[in-house]
Design a protein around this motif. Structure first.
Motif, PDB file in Angstrom:
ATOM      1  N   ARG A  85       8.683 -71.207  16.142  1.00 52.79           N
ATOM      2  CA  ARG A  85      10.050 -70.728  16.343  1.00 52.79           C
ATOM      3  C   ARG A  85      10.468 -70.851  17.805  1.00 52.79           C
ATOM      4  NH1 ARG A  85      13.255 -66.597  17.627  1.00 52.79           N
ATOM      5  NH2 ARG A  85      11.484 -65.488  18.528  1.00 52.79           N
ATOM      6  N   TRP A 101       7.035 -71.866  10.449  1.00 50.18           N
ATOM      7  CA  TRP A 101       8.308 -71.405  10.976  1.00 50.18           C
ATOM      8  C   TRP A 101       8.100 -70.410  12.116  1.00 50.18           C
ATOM      9  CZ3 TRP A 101      11.508 -67.212  11.636  1.00 50.18           C
ATOM     10  CH2 TRP A 101      12.875 -67.511  11.821  1.00 50.18           C
ATOM     11  N   PHE A 102       7.227 -69.449  11.865  1.00 56.80           N
ATOM     12  CA  PHE A 102       6.975 -68.459  12.900  1.00 56.80           C
ATOM     13  C   PHE A 102       6.223 -69.054  14.082  1.00 56.80           C
ATOM     14  CE2 PHE A 102       8.595 -64.405  11.894  1.00 56.80           C
ATOM     15  CZ  PHE A 102       8.674 -64.310  10.515  1.00 56.80           C
ATOM     16  N   SER A 112      11.061 -60.186  20.518  1.00 55.69           N
ATOM     17  CA  SER A 112      11.071 -61.084  19.367  1.00 55.69           C
ATOM     18  C   SER A 112       9.732 -61.763  19.212  1.00 55.69           C
ATOM     19  CB  SER A 112      12.191 -62.106  19.506  1.00 55.69           C
ATOM     20  OG  SER A 112      11.857 -63.064  20.498  1.00 55.69           O
ATOM     21  N   GLN A 113       9.128 -62.107  20.330  1.00 50.73           N
ATOM     22  CA  GLN A 113       7.818 -62.755  20.238  1.00 50.73           C
ATOM     23  C   GLN A 113       6.774 -61.795  19.694  1.00 50.73           C
ATOM     24  OE1 GLN A 113       6.497 -65.186  23.493  1.00 50.73           O
ATOM     25  NE2 GLN A 113       8.611 -65.542  24.145  1.00 50.73           N
ATOM     26  N   LEU A 134       6.352 -70.696   6.035  1.00 52.08           N
ATOM     27  CA  LEU A 134       6.617 -69.495   6.834  1.00 52.08           C
ATOM     28  C   LEU A 134       5.753 -69.468   8.088  1.00 52.08           C
ATOM     29  CD1 LEU A 134       6.907 -66.324   4.572  1.00 52.08           C
ATOM     30  CD2 LEU A 134       8.680 -67.447   5.918  1.00 52.08           C
ATOM     31  N   LEU A 193      17.509 -71.040  12.431  1.00 55.40           N
ATOM     32  CA  LEU A 193      18.539 -70.223  11.781  1.00 55.40           C
ATOM     33  C   LEU A 193      19.601 -69.771  12.784  1.00 55.40           C
ATOM     34  CD1 LEU A 193      16.425 -68.100   9.290  1.00 55.40           C
ATOM     35  CD2 LEU A 193      17.817 -70.094   8.809  1.00 55.40           C
ATOM     36  N   PHE A 194      19.901 -70.665  13.693  1.00 51.24           N
ATOM     37  CA  PHE A 194      20.994 -70.476  14.647  1.00 51.24           C
ATOM     38  C   PHE A 194      20.843 -69.228  15.488  1.00 51.24           C
ATOM     39  CE2 PHE A 194      23.372 -74.027  13.177  1.00 51.24           C
ATOM     40  CZ  PHE A 194      23.070 -74.125  11.835  1.00 51.24           C
ATOM     41  N   ASP A 195      19.600 -68.846  15.748  1.00 53.40           N
ATOM     42  CA  ASP A 195      19.385 -67.680  16.597  1.00 53.40           C
ATOM     43  C   ASP A 195      18.407 -68.082  17.682  1.00 53.40           C
ATOM     44  OD1 ASP A 195      18.896 -65.267  17.760  1.00 53.40           O
ATOM     45  OD2 ASP A 195      18.424 -64.225  15.890  1.00 53.40           O
ATOM     46  N   ASP A 196      18.823 -68.065  18.946  1.00 56.50           N
ATOM     47  CA  ASP A 196      17.913 -68.551  19.977  1.00 56.50           C
ATOM     48  C   ASP A 196      17.300 -67.421  20.793  1.00 56.50           C
ATOM     49  OD1 ASP A 196      19.942 -69.568  22.831  1.00 56.50           O
ATOM     50  OD2 ASP A 196      19.987 -67.763  21.572  1.00 56.50           O
ATOM     51  N   ASP A 218       7.317 -61.729  16.114  1.00 54.54           N
ATOM     52  CA  ASP A 218       6.734 -62.936  15.505  1.00 54.54           C
ATOM     53  C   ASP A 218       5.227 -62.788  15.330  1.00 54.54           C
ATOM     54  OD1 ASP A 218       8.748 -65.490  17.185  1.00 54.54           O
ATOM     55  OD2 ASP A 218       9.158 -64.138  15.511  1.00 54.54           O
TER      56      ASP A 218
END
Lengths: 408, 295, 270
Positions: free
Chosen positions: A122, A118-119, A154-155, A115, A145-148, A158
């Motif tokens: 990302r 991942w974060f 979003s940051q 995790l 996960l197909f999200d750009d 994160d």
């Protein structure tokens, strides 16, 4: 029939003890979990506490932790009589057993590390996905996960969650390695293992090994890339390494002295063994060359503010010695503990074979494998940080409260 | 928010946070003991499902709940012939190799004017030299025959089938367990051969099995004395007890006041010792004729 | 200020992936819990019938060896002899090895003893060891038994393995040489009145070496020799004139009357 490897002994040992059960791979196992805990702690210096000096090593440490973590099950499974049944320990675990709880813990911590990675990566993954084609693009897109979405919101999201995960990461890493210490220290049958201090020593020396490993890796990577390693970072790490190495030396000394002082049954045998077959491994390597010498080197780094080549040489030497010391400590605990017989009347003289699953080649191979995994992760991800024009530094964002303007 | 009048620098804040996080969390977490101490849970659950258990799993109608086995060893009588060791290996399919044993004999010798007590057993090279392990013959050599011996005696050793076993506590899969009648057994099909049990046993009673015990058996799993459970379920005694030519081994059911062991315990009462009592394992194997030198 | 907005899409996807994977893994594992474990809460009870089905090696029932249609004669001898009559019994399978699948599989003296070497087998229990001193076990030093002698005799030449005591009902005591002759005279030195029965009892132990009725075994025949020769010879053994033989300690324990009686009896044998 399987060959039965009998170890020679002095004095009297139980007949079944002449076949040593836990061999070098079981010494490598706490070494690896210690490296995981230590590397994780180094990574957290920046990602958790926001200490900017440690930014250069932060991602390297994180990926190294993951590399070490994934090697742990391989090492453990290789040593079992029936590795194909190992998953059964999760199907019908014995909740009283430290080994079975360790399985859950290891799984959980691998997941936490995953995790964290991942974060952490990302945004990098999204950028990689955008700038590549074909299989590579599919790979990175799957990871994201197909999200750009890399918007400031979003940051911020994160970063908020990274802060939380990092707490669990530290809990998990040290819990994991402390649990490994508990696997040994919870056994009342061996005097050499059954001290409560063993857990604490494992945890503290894990930090030593992690710091040393990351420092060494950083120096190697910098040399390879023909870049200068950041001196502030190195000096900071060296200082922490010195502190924790002193603490480790103190704890190991206290544990040993307590054992001698308490003088319980069998102490004569233990003394004979420690001053005999184990003298070199214990006093010379573990205490002198592996602890006192690196501490002195690091002290001079700190006291004389060494820099340039001197700094690199000093920290590299100290790191190598510290890594050797931590391994020797694990070896002395695992193998040394089994060499001291439960009869308290004799000791064994275990010799590590060269080849085979219990050989030194396998042990070195396991370490190399973990480094290869780290290398793979470094290639897949990165140890550098994205340009600040693209990604705002997480800590600047938080402390200044400035959302900034970032092209999405 | 910070209550200090002089705000800490970011570095200092970070450093403190780091120290707190690392040391505090690690020390906190590693002191959390293994979850849910479920001592005795197995037996309680089984008592509840006793009927179902007896129908499905009891071999030949044998009721393990009805018995409580115990074992006695009379070290005054043991002559160290190792016939029990031979019989055990033949009964349980063990190799002749002296390092793989469910049971073995130790010889304790104290010489005049020497405070050390010397112990030797089947793995002693001098004893191996006069033995024939491949043919299951184990002998003690005669090294003390011309010495001034103050005292010397033999002690048979084996798994103690402890009432609070250290081994079953640490097995990751409960592949080693204690039956309701007190025998500690290994489930060959579950054991992963990690040998944590071998490390936990204070008596050195366990090993890794190098050959299968029986035609349909498994190797590379943990092995140990089973009290010949396959014989107990048929009303026989363990092989060792059956062959001892001096009747130095006594076995029976504590639930039966007239069994060999009950009578023996009644007869010998306060002479009875167990090995390493301070470990808290409460062994079911009782000794007479040993002294504090025997560990 | 940051907008504390809705959770980003990727986060929801992440949580979904993780939760599904965890459910699949843990619920999937539950499918594999053995029936037997559900009952005990820990170990798999199915292992119990498996363990109980292990093959037997030892029959361990000496009485059944001696049942009427089987080895009853030997059993009778054994039950009365030193190996069977005492409380500490040397059971059949101690020497004969595991006989669990007998009579399908017969092993005489078990192959495990390597060529059925009887001496080695007896010495396993009877070799002298300091640690056996206080156990009441009869012990010998092979090279010194039964007397200083060139080479080691085979135990069964003097000792019946099923009734190993030598002499009528005598059982060797620890530390003493076995009485290789009839019981000594009573305290006053008086002899039993029945001379004939007395002489026969005296001579009985001789036959274990000198063969049945003295016709010769590994020791030379003594029956039907002249009484004079026999008594002379015995006297020579007793006085040490003929030295270094097995007979010296044996003859040394005989009185004059016993020598005369023995010689007369043996001379009279066919």
């Amino acid at each position: 029939m399987e060959a039965i490897h009998v170890t020679s002994f002095t004095g009297y040992v139980y007949p079944n003890e002449t076949v040593v059960a836990w061999t070098i791979l079981i010494a490598v196992y706490p070494y690896l979990t210690g490296l995981v805990a230590g590397a994780s702690s180094v990574s957290v210096l920046y990602t958790g506490s926001g200490l900017k000096e440690y930014k250069p090593v932060s991602r390297l440490a994180l990926l190294a932790a993951f590399g070490f973590m994934l090697t742990v099950p391989i090492v453990l499974l290789s040593h079992l009589g029936h590795p194909e049944r190992a998953l059964g320990a999760m199907i019908t675990p014995n909740f009283k057993s430290a080994f079975s709880m360790f399985g859950y813990f290891a799984m959980l911590y691998s997941f936490i590390l995953f995790l964290e990675i991942w974060f952490e990566f990302r945004v990098y993954n999204v950028l990689q996905a955008r700038s590549s084609t074909g299989i590579k693009r599919l790979f990175y897109r799957t990871l994201t996960l197909f999200d750009d979405n890399i918007s400031p919101e979003s940051q911020a999201f994160d970063h908020k969650w990274m802060r939380r995960i990092v707490i669990f990461s530290i809990l998990g890493a040290h819990g994991l390695h402390g649990y490994v210490g508990f696997v040994f220290s919870s056994l009342k049958s061996r005097e050499w293992w059954s001290s409560e201090l063993t857990i604490v020593i494992f945890v503290i020396s894990a930090i030593v090994s992690g710091l040393a490993a990351v420092m060494l890796m950083y120096l190697v990577v910098s040399t390879y890339r023909k870049q200068k390693a950041d001196e502030v970072c190195l000096r900071g790490l060296a200082f922490y390494l010195m502190i924790f190495a002193i603490f480790t030396l103190f704890l190991e000394g206290v544990e040993f002295v307590s054992l001698i002082y308490k003088a319980k049954e069998g102490i004569g045998l233990i003394l004979e063994y420690v001053t005999g077959p184990m003298f070199y491994r214990f006093f010379i390597v573990q205490f002198l060359v592996g602890a006192v010498v690196p501490i002195l080197i690091l002290f001079s780094v700190w006291r004389f503010q060494l820099s340039g080549r001197k700094l690199y040489l000093a920290t590299a030497t100290a790191s190598v010695l510290a890594l050797a010391q931590v391994f020797m400590m694990r070896y002395n605990v695992v193998i040394g503990g089994q060499e001291i017989s439960k009869t308290m009347r004799g000791y064994l003289d275990y010799e590590v074979p060269l080849g085979g699953i219990e050989g030194s080649v396998a042990a070195i191979g396991a370490i190399i494998f973990s480094l290869c995994l780290t290398f793979v992760f470094v290639k897949v991800f990165t140890i550098d940080f994205e340009d600040e024009s693209v990604v705002q530094d997480r800590h600047t964002m938080e402390t200044s409260g400035n959302s900034g303007v970032i092209p999405s | 928010m910070s209550k200090r009048t002089i705000p800490l620098s970011q570095t200092e804040q970070g450093r403190r946070r780091f120290i707190k996080q690392v040391l505090g969390s690690s020390l906190l977490l590693v002191t959390v003991p293994s979850l849910a101490s479920r001592r005795g849970a197995d037996t309680v659950l089984m008592e509840q499902h006793k009927q179902e258990f007896l129908e499905k799993y009891s071999p030949n109608g044998f009721d393990p709940f009805a018995h409580r086995w115990s074992y006695g060893i009379d070290a005054y009588k043991c002559i160290g012939c190792n016939q029990c060791m031979t019989a055990c290996k033949l009964e349980n399919g063990l190799p002749g190799h002296p390092s793989i044993n469910n049971r073995w004999i130790e010889r304790y010798t104290k010489l005049e004017g020497d405070s050390t007590v010397y112990v030797d057993a089947a793995t002693d090279p001098a004893n191996i030299a006069v033995s024939d392990p491949d043919n299951y013959i184990y002998r003690f050599d005669d090294r003390y025959e011309n010495a001034d011996v103050e005292y010397s005696f033999f002690v048979p050793k084996m798994c103690n089938h402890c009432n609070v076993p250290a081994c079953t506590q640490v097995c990751p899969k409960s592949a080693t367990f204690q039956t309701p009648d007190g025998a500690v057994l290994v489930d060959e099909d579950r054991c992963i051969g990690c040998l944590y049990c071998k490390q936990a046993c204070p008596y050195g009673a366990r090993y890794l099995r190098p050959i299968p015990a029986r035609p349909d058996g498994v190797t590379r799993v943990a092995g140990k004395c089973t009290w010949c459970w396959h014989r107990l379920t048929q009303g026989l005694q363990p092989a060792c007890v059956s062959v001892c030519p001096r009747n130095a081994l006594i076995f029976g059911d504590l639930n039966d006041p007239n069994s060999d062991i009950s009578l023996w315990i009644k007869q010998h009462g306060r002479e009875i010792l167990v090995l390493k009592a301070e470990m808290g394992t409460h062994p079911a194997v009782k000794y007479i004729g040993i002294n504090e030198e025997v560990r | 200020m940051q907008e504390q907005g809705s959770t980003p899409r990727y986060a929801i996807r992440l949580v979904a992936v993780v939760v599904i994977a965890a459910l699949v893994f843990f619920l999937g594992l539950r499918l594999f819990v053995p029936e037997g474990s559900k009952l005990t809460g820990s170990y798999d009870a199915q292992s119990l019938p498996y363990i109980a089905a292990a093959p037997l090696a030892y029959a361990s029932n000496s009485q059944s060896c001696g049942s009427v249609n089987c080895h009853s004669t030997v059993y009778e001898t054994w039950a009365k002899g030193a190996h069977g009559a005492r409380q500490e019994q040397s059971k059949c399978e101690v020497c004969h090895g595991p006989q669990g699948d007998h009579p399908k599989q017969t092993k005489k003296l078990p192959k495990v003893r390597g060529d059925g070497d009887v001496v080695e087998l007896c010495l396993v229990c009877h070799a002298r060891l300091k640690a056996r001193q206080n156990t009441g076990q009869p012990q010998i030093v092979a090279q010194e038994h039964p007397a200083p002698h060139e080479g080691v005799l085979k135990c069964t030449q003097c000792h019946n393995p099923h009734s190993p005591g030598i002499g009528a009902g005598t059982v060797s005591q620890q530390g003493e040489t076995p009485e290789v002759q009839a019981p000594a005279a009573d305290k006053n030195g008086a002899k039993k009145t029945d001379a004939g029965a007395d002489a026969a009892a005296l001579a009985a132990p001789c036959f274990s070496c000198h063969g049945a009725n003295g016709r010769g075994g590994f020791a030379p025949p003594i029956a039907a020799q002249s009484a004079a020769t026999l008594s002379d010879r015995l006297n020579q053994f007793r006085s040490g004139e003929l030295k270094g033989t097995l007979m010296n300690p044996i003859a040394a324990k005989l009185s004059d009357q016993e020598i005369t009686a023995l010689a007369k009896y043996l001379a009279g044998l066919p």
